[in-house]
Design an enzyme around this catalytic site. Structure first.
Site, PDB file in Angstrom:
ATOM      1  N   LYS A  72       0.835  -1.231   0.128  1.00 30.24           N
ATOM      2  CA  LYS A  72      -0.021  -0.066   0.098  1.00 30.24           C
ATOM      3  C   LYS A  72       0.960   1.168  -0.161  1.00 30.24           C
ATOM      4  CE  LYS A  72      -4.315   1.057   0.421  1.00 30.24           C
ATOM      5  NZ  LYS A  72      -5.633   0.433  -0.015  1.00 30.24           N
TER       6      LYS A  72
HETATM    7  P1  NAD Z   1     -13.313   7.900  -2.383  1.00 30.81           P
HETATM    8  O1  NAD Z   1     -12.409   8.862  -2.364  1.00 30.81           O
HETATM    9  O2  NAD Z   1     -14.028   7.619  -3.686  1.00 30.81           O
HETATM   10  O3  NAD Z   1     -14.645   8.152  -1.302  1.00 30.81           O
HETATM   11  C1  NAD Z   1     -14.413   8.409   0.182  1.00 30.81           C
HETATM   12  C2  NAD Z   1     -15.533   8.633   0.651  1.00 30.81           C
HETATM   13  O4  NAD Z   1     -15.456   8.809   2.082  1.00 30.81           O
HETATM   14  C3  NAD Z   1     -16.031   9.861   0.453  1.00 30.81           C
HETATM   15  O5  NAD Z   1     -17.432  10.030   0.142  1.00 30.81           O
HETATM   16  C4  NAD Z   1     -15.699  10.950   1.461  1.00 30.81           C
HETATM   17  O6  NAD Z   1     -16.639  11.967   1.435  1.00 30.81           O
HETATM   18  C5  NAD Z   1     -15.857   9.993   2.648  1.00 30.81           C
HETATM   19  N1  NAD Z   1     -15.472  10.589   3.832  1.00 30.81           N
HETATM   20  C6  NAD Z   1     -13.954  10.834   3.727  1.00 30.81           C
HETATM   21  N2  NAD Z   1     -13.825  11.193   5.333  1.00 30.81           N
HETATM   22  C7  NAD Z   1     -15.004  10.897   5.838  1.00 30.81           C
HETATM   23  C8  NAD Z   1     -15.375  11.380   7.244  1.00 30.81           C
HETATM   24  N3  NAD Z   1     -14.416  11.689   7.779  1.00 30.81           N
HETATM   25  N4  NAD Z   1     -16.631  11.030   7.658  1.00 30.81           N
HETATM   26  C9  NAD Z   1     -17.340  10.575   6.627  1.00 30.81           C
HETATM   27  N5  NAD Z   1     -16.962  10.210   5.332  1.00 30.81           N
HETATM   28  C10 NAD Z   1     -15.884  10.667   4.848  1.00 30.81           C
HETATM   29  O7  NAD Z   1     -12.591   6.418  -1.776  1.00 30.81           O
HETATM   30  P2  NAD Z   1     -13.133   5.105  -1.950  1.00 30.81           P
HETATM   31  O8  NAD Z   1     -12.283   4.482  -3.293  1.00 30.81           O
HETATM   32  O9  NAD Z   1     -14.555   5.063  -2.334  1.00 30.81           O
HETATM   33  O10 NAD Z   1     -12.323   4.246  -0.692  1.00 30.81           O
HETATM   34  C11 NAD Z   1     -13.417   4.495   0.613  1.00 30.81           C
HETATM   35  C12 NAD Z   1     -12.928   3.149   1.404  1.00 30.81           C
HETATM   36  O11 NAD Z   1     -12.822   1.904   0.738  1.00 30.81           O
HETATM   37  C13 NAD Z   1     -11.432   3.318   1.700  1.00 30.81           C
HETATM   38  O12 NAD Z   1     -11.268   2.775   3.234  1.00 30.81           O
HETATM   39  C14 NAD Z   1     -10.663   2.490   0.818  1.00 30.81           C
HETATM   40  O13 NAD Z   1      -9.375   2.027   1.483  1.00 30.81           O
HETATM   41  C15 NAD Z   1     -11.582   1.415   0.799  1.00 30.81           C
HETATM   42  N6  NAD Z   1     -11.469   0.587  -0.523  1.00 30.81           N
HETATM   43  C16 NAD Z   1     -11.285   1.023  -1.822  1.00 30.81           C
HETATM   44  C17 NAD Z   1     -11.125   0.239  -2.891  1.00 30.81           C
HETATM   45  C18 NAD Z   1     -11.506   0.851  -4.333  1.00 30.81           C
HETATM   46  O14 NAD Z   1     -11.252  -0.002  -5.277  1.00 30.81           O
HETATM   47  N7  NAD Z   1     -11.464   2.082  -4.500  1.00 30.81           N
HETATM   48  C19 NAD Z   1     -10.900  -1.005  -2.782  1.00 30.81           C
HETATM   49  C20 NAD Z   1     -11.093  -1.582  -1.440  1.00 30.81           C
HETATM   50  C21 NAD Z   1     -11.268  -0.673  -0.443  1.00 30.81           C
END
Ligand code: NAD
Length: 435
Positions: free
Chosen positions: A125
């Protein structure tokens, strides 16, 4: 004395200086999860210490020239947790609160996740401690390119492959891929996944994590007799993962009753139009002000009447302060590490089924794997084929984990760790130690 106790004794004094045994935070959470699984590892427990320390940690200074002519410095990381089963694989996060502990934990969860769905990768990561919303597009590009160059000695299509995570996207992957290609003198599409389709990206990748969350959610709902039709769903984080998962649940007949993101929390007991909310987020940068719902307090979000709760934002969001109030029957972890071990126990005692991140959000890396395979073979699959393969892998992996949980009377998290840790440690044992 058990093999595990012997191993713990033998390694007791060998903790690296940068690892703190009493650490709280994401890495501390991960260590507790490994401790919970160790008694189930049999003779492989001899190797368990290998999971408790990352293989490689790179901390880099990332200096860039800002638009106003000043020089700014940002802290960047790339951590390779375990490479026993294949090259490192894991996303890159741009966030002002990123820490080494967090990136270490995220890299370790990637090792577990990749092994849980049996894709041939180790875990890695990366991250930069920056609020990308405060940068211009040019500054963001310079930051991404300099960071990619700084971590260049670790990454490569057969060494360590990045992907999008919080606040990173296909454009950032394109810059990373271009920078690596320029530095090495050959176009190397396979160094990152989550690229645009025209650059060797895969159909279905953008929605893959959310689709995986939805797929395991539907499987688990069947097993506990919870009809998806009419189920009330609350989602924290309405970005790539939460937005897609929320929309797919609504398309399957569920009601999206509450959503929280960094701009605010909204509620509508009659359900919201998820596609319209995604459009609103695209236009306004967050859920705040969405006309189809009323605003509620940040804290009230956790007490909302719902059947399914999907945390899809950041770590540690479900903790001892709010777990008791959660009304959902099922929590599907779209985010990585959203539930602290204390909260895990509270939810367990309340009879809430938790589908852990290491299986629930593995859809993203599964389609990343498809993208990487397609890049290597230069032969691209249809979206239907990708989604069908994704759903099959997620269903099979979830069924296997469910069975292990039933057989051992453990949580789905511990069951996923049992499956994954055994795969990783079998590989470790078979390879042996070099020299
Ligand atoms: P993203 O940037 O598209 O979305 C993140 C979301 O979290 C946004 O809606 C943002 O407003 C919200 N957020 C941020 N800080 C916040 C807070 N303090 N309180 C409430 N909401 C808050 O990111 P993503 O890709 O959707 O990732 C979200 C989670 O999923 C992360 O933990 C990431 O590690 C995990 N994840 C993502 C993927 C992927 O393929 N993108 C894969 C596996 C896991």
């Amino acid at each position: 004395m058990s093999v595990y106790e012997q191993s713990a004794l033998a390694t007791k004094h060998a903790l690296p200086s940068y690892l703190n045994a009493d650490e709280i935070g994401p890495w501390g959470t991960y260590l507790q999860q490994v401790d919970r699984v160790t008694p189930y590892l049999g003779s492989l427990a001899r190797w368990v210490e290998t999971l408790k320390r990352p293989k490689r940690i790179l901390v880099v200074d990332v200096p860039i020239e800002m638009d106003d002519g000043t020089i700014a410095h940002f802290e960047g990381y790339r951590v390779q947790h375990n490479l026993s089963r294949g090259p490192g694989k894991g996303g890159v996060r741009f966030h002002q609160d990123v820490t080494l502990s967090e990136v270490m934990a995220l890299s370790a969860w990637m090792s577990i996740k990749n092994a849980a769905v049996n894709v041939p990768y180790g875990g890695a990561k990366g991250g930069i401690r920056v609020d990308p919303r405060k940068l211009s597009k040019g500054e963001l590009e310079r930051l991404t390119r300099r960071y990619t160059s700084e971590i260049g000695l670790l990454i490569g299509p057969t060494k360590d492959i990045s992907a999008p995570d919080v606040n990173t996207n296909a454009q950032i992957m394109s810059w990373m891929m271009d920078t690596y290609s320029m530095n090495t003198g050959a176009t190397a599409t396979g160094v990152v996944t989550g690229k645009p389709i025209d650059l060797g990206g895969s159909l279905g990748r953008v929605e893959a994590t959310g689709r995986g969350v939805f797929t395991v959610g539907v499987e688990a709902a069947k097993l506990i007799g919870l009809p998806v039709q009419g189920a009330r769903v609350a989602v924290q984080g309405f970005g790539n993962v939460g937005g897609t998962a929320g929309r797919l649940f609504v398309e399957a007949g569920a009601q999206l009753v509450a959503v929280q993101d960094h701009t605010g929390s909204i509620y509508n007991p009659l359900g919201m139009d998820a596609a319209a909310l995604q459009e609103h987020v695209r236009e306004h940068g967050g859920v705040k002000g969405f006309p189809g719902a009323e605003a509620i307090d940040t804290d009230a979000f956790w007490s909302v009447d719902c059947d399914i709760l999907i945390p899809a934002a950041l770590e540690g969001q479900i903790n001892k302060d709010n777990a008791e109030r959660i009304k959902a029957r099922m929590v599907i972890e779209g985010a990585n590490g959203p539930t602290t071990p204390e909260a895990d126990d509270i939810l367990h005692d309340k009879g809430v089924l938790v589908l852990p991140d290491v299986i629930a959000n593995a859809g993203g890396v599964t389609v990343s794997y498809f993208e990487w395979v397609q890049d290597f073979s230069s032969f691209f699959w249809s979206e239907d084929e990708i989604n069908a393969r994704l759903v099959r892998i997620m269903q099979e992996a979830f069924a296997a984990v469910w069975q292990v949980a039933q057989d051992n009377k453990v949580s789905l998290r511990t069951a996923t760790f049992i499956v994954a840790c055994k795969r990783i440690l079998h590989a470790r044992e078979a390879r042996g130690l070099y020299p």
